[in-house]
Design a protein around this motif. Sequence first.
Motif, PDB file in Angstrom:
ATOM      1  N   ALA A   1      35.059  26.164  45.597  1.00  0.00           N
ATOM      2  CA  ALA A   1      35.085  26.544  44.186  1.00  0.00           C
ATOM      3  C   ALA A   1      36.356  27.324  43.841  1.00  0.00           C
ATOM      4  O   ALA A   1      36.834  28.131  44.644  1.00  0.00           O
ATOM      5  CB  ALA A   1      33.861  27.383  43.850  1.00  0.00           C
ATOM      6  N   PRO A   2      36.909  27.113  42.646  1.00  0.00           N
ATOM      7  CA  PRO A   2      38.071  27.889  42.192  1.00  0.00           C
ATOM      8  C   PRO A   2      37.728  29.366  42.061  1.00  0.00           C
ATOM      9  O   PRO A   2      36.566  29.741  41.887  1.00  0.00           O
ATOM     10  CB  PRO A   2      38.394  27.283  40.819  1.00  0.00           C
ATOM     11  CG  PRO A   2      37.739  25.946  40.817  1.00  0.00           C
ATOM     12  CD  PRO A   2      36.523  26.070  41.670  1.00  0.00           C
ATOM     13  N   PHE A   3      38.732  30.201  42.137  1.00  0.00           N
ATOM     14  CA  PHE A   3      38.554  31.651  42.080  1.00  0.00           C
ATOM     15  C   PHE A   3      39.480  32.232  41.023  1.00  0.00           C
ATOM     16  O   PHE A   3      40.673  31.952  41.010  1.00  0.00           O
ATOM     17  CB  PHE A   3      38.859  32.267  43.448  1.00  0.00           C
ATOM     18  CG  PHE A   3      38.942  33.768  43.434  1.00  0.00           C
ATOM     19  CD1 PHE A   3      37.798  34.534  43.301  1.00  0.00           C
ATOM     20  CD2 PHE A   3      40.169  34.409  43.544  1.00  0.00           C
ATOM     21  CE1 PHE A   3      37.874  35.919  43.288  1.00  0.00           C
ATOM     22  CE2 PHE A   3      40.253  35.791  43.544  1.00  0.00           C
ATOM     23  CZ  PHE A   3      39.098  36.550  43.414  1.00  0.00           C
ATOM     24  N   ASP A   4      38.905  33.036  40.133  1.00  0.00           N
ATOM     25  CA  ASP A   4      39.698  33.687  39.098  1.00  0.00           C
ATOM     26  C   ASP A   4      39.220  35.126  38.956  1.00  0.00           C
ATOM     27  O   ASP A   4      38.166  35.382  38.363  1.00  0.00           O
ATOM     28  CB  ASP A   4      39.553  32.952  37.763  1.00  0.00           C
ATOM     29  CG  ASP A   4      40.485  33.509  36.701  1.00  0.00           C
ATOM     30  OD1 ASP A   4      41.074  34.584  36.931  1.00  0.00           O
ATOM     31  OD2 ASP A   4      40.622  32.878  35.631  1.00  0.00           O
ATOM     32  N   PRO A   5      39.960  36.110  39.496  1.00  0.00           N
ATOM     33  CA  PRO A   5      39.511  37.506  39.443  1.00  0.00           C
ATOM     34  C   PRO A   5      39.440  38.069  38.039  1.00  0.00           C
ATOM     35  O   PRO A   5      38.823  39.115  37.823  1.00  0.00           O
ATOM     36  CB  PRO A   5      40.564  38.237  40.284  1.00  0.00           C
ATOM     37  CG  PRO A   5      41.776  37.362  40.233  1.00  0.00           C
ATOM     38  CD  PRO A   5      41.253  35.965  40.180  1.00  0.00           C
ATOM     39  N   ARG A   6      40.048  37.384  37.058  1.00  0.00           N
ATOM     40  CA  ARG A   6      40.009  37.888  35.684  1.00  0.00           C
ATOM     41  C   ARG A   6      38.610  37.818  35.077  1.00  0.00           C
ATOM     42  O   ARG A   6      38.344  38.429  34.035  1.00  0.00           O
ATOM     43  CB  ARG A   6      40.984  37.092  34.822  1.00  0.00           C
ATOM     44  CG  ARG A   6      42.456  37.339  35.166  1.00  0.00           C
ATOM     45  CD  ARG A   6      43.362  36.422  34.377  1.00  0.00           C
ATOM     46  NE  ARG A   6      43.160  35.027  34.757  1.00  0.00           N
ATOM     47  CZ  ARG A   6      43.815  34.016  34.202  1.00  0.00           C
ATOM     48  NH1 ARG A   6      44.695  34.242  33.237  1.00  0.00           N
ATOM     49  NH2 ARG A   6      43.592  32.776  34.604  1.00  0.00           N
ATOM     50  N   LEU A   7      37.705  37.088  35.734  1.00  0.00           N
ATOM     51  CA  LEU A   7      36.337  37.011  35.218  1.00  0.00           C
ATOM     52  C   LEU A   7      35.571  38.316  35.411  1.00  0.00           C
ATOM     53  O   LEU A   7      34.627  38.595  34.673  1.00  0.00           O
ATOM     54  CB  LEU A   7      35.573  35.883  35.918  1.00  0.00           C
ATOM     55  CG  LEU A   7      35.579  34.515  35.245  1.00  0.00           C
ATOM     56  CD1 LEU A   7      34.618  33.586  35.939  1.00  0.00           C
ATOM     57  CD2 LEU A   7      35.212  34.638  33.776  1.00  0.00           C
ATOM     58  N   TYR A   8      35.950  39.114  36.399  1.00  0.00           N
ATOM     59  CA  TYR A   8      35.197  40.341  36.674  1.00  0.00           C
ATOM     60  C   TYR A   8      35.226  41.309  35.492  1.00  0.00           C
ATOM     61  O   TYR A   8      34.163  41.784  35.066  1.00  0.00           O
ATOM     62  CB  TYR A   8      35.734  41.000  37.943  1.00  0.00           C
ATOM     63  CG  TYR A   8      34.960  42.221  38.372  1.00  0.00           C
ATOM     64  CD1 TYR A   8      33.640  42.119  38.789  1.00  0.00           C
ATOM     65  CD2 TYR A   8      35.551  43.477  38.360  1.00  0.00           C
ATOM     66  CE1 TYR A   8      32.924  43.241  39.179  1.00  0.00           C
ATOM     67  CE2 TYR A   8      34.849  44.598  38.756  1.00  0.00           C
ATOM     68  CZ  TYR A   8      33.535  44.474  39.172  1.00  0.00           C
ATOM     69  OH  TYR A   8      32.833  45.588  39.556  1.00  0.00           O
ATOM     70  N   PRO A   9      36.395  41.629  34.927  1.00  0.00           N
ATOM     71  CA  PRO A   9      36.365  42.503  33.739  1.00  0.00           C
ATOM     72  C   PRO A   9      35.654  41.868  32.549  1.00  0.00           C
ATOM     73  O   PRO A   9      35.052  42.573  31.728  1.00  0.00           O
ATOM     74  CB  PRO A   9      37.849  42.761  33.442  1.00  0.00           C
ATOM     75  CG  PRO A   9      38.607  41.721  34.187  1.00  0.00           C
ATOM     76  CD  PRO A   9      37.775  41.376  35.376  1.00  0.00           C
ATOM     77  N   VAL A  10      35.713  40.536  32.443  1.00  0.00           N
ATOM     78  CA  VAL A  10      34.971  39.856  31.375  1.00  0.00           C
ATOM     79  C   VAL A  10      33.476  40.096  31.549  1.00  0.00           C
ATOM     80  O   VAL A  10      32.745  40.385  30.591  1.00  0.00           O
ATOM     81  CB  VAL A  10      35.276  38.341  31.382  1.00  0.00           C
ATOM     82  CG1 VAL A  10      34.380  37.608  30.380  1.00  0.00           C
ATOM     83  CG2 VAL A  10      36.742  38.091  31.054  1.00  0.00           C
ATOM     84  N   ALA A  11      33.012  40.001  32.803  1.00  0.00           N
ATOM     85  CA  ALA A  11      31.598  40.211  33.087  1.00  0.00           C
ATOM     86  C   ALA A  11      31.183  41.655  32.807  1.00  0.00           C
ATOM     87  O   ALA A  11      30.086  41.911  32.298  1.00  0.00           O
ATOM     88  CB  ALA A  11      31.313  39.861  34.551  1.00  0.00           C
TER      89      ALA A  11
END
Length: 324
Positions: A241-251
């Motif tokens: 699966a692709p990984f994008d750490p920018r999702l953590y602050p979105v969450a």
Amino acid sequence: MKAPSKTESISMIIHEPADVGSGIAGEGKGKQSLAARVVSQSAHSTLFFGLGFVSRLLLAVALGRGLSTHDYGTYSLVATSLGIGVLLLQLGVQHYIVREVGGRDKLEAVSIFKSIVSVEAIVLPSILLIFLAIPFVRDSVAELFGFGNNRLVLVFVAVLMVVDALAQETARYLSGRTDIERFNEVLFLESGLWPLLVFTVYMFGWMELSFVTVLVIWMIGPMVALLHGLRCIGVKELLQAPFDPRLYPVAIRFGYPLLGSMLATLLLGWSDRYFIASFHSAEVVGVYSYHYNIITMIVAVSAPLIASALDPHVVAAYNLGELE
């Protein structure tokens, strides 16, 4: 909608509508009707709720008879702090996971989970290390719990808190995917397995129960739950699966507004132990907590059973645009 490539940003994917072809009846479940699935999953949830209730009852018996009042009070304070600490560490991201993975292509869903939990696995230990590095905080917590100078126990509690938080995240992913059976399994392993182990140790007299003994056995449950949850999600899919750490602050931005009400609920129910410990001792907390837990277990056989099976289907239906 075709599956994303490894280079495609997940932060773009989450704004696209979920694939209607993926259905909401759970992965690999075919076209079984929603009503039939809810009935089946509710029955499964009822079974595991019963198993969890029995395990907590057996734990209360084992701890009440096997621990000193001081150790029982220490256990109660640690259990309370663990519940509150896990909630604070998660910062509400579990709600985002449930909200976003329902009804999506599996690779997209795993990508969202991977992008959030991979960062979380680094952030959570870092937060705890910062707090433990502050002498005043470390010594105050150790004094409240009655650890004395045994800082190793405090570190072990911190590790348990992180593992427990990550195990709960895997359970929330499975819930969001409407795989309620696997969700129930992970939650039972996380919170129901170790009480049975403690009771078994007590009944057969394999070793004398103490707070440290209980703490070590406690770690087994979340560890097994985390490994089983990752296996249910799919190790191959997690690697691909692709990984994008920018999702953590979105969450976090999505979940933290919900944190206040959940934290207030826990504090209203559990903060009395801190007041008792502050004005009296861990021994008094132990006597109070034992009777409180017994009464609570008798009263608490109620009804998040159907809700635990139905709520994820509602979220998945919303993602699919099936609002009627």
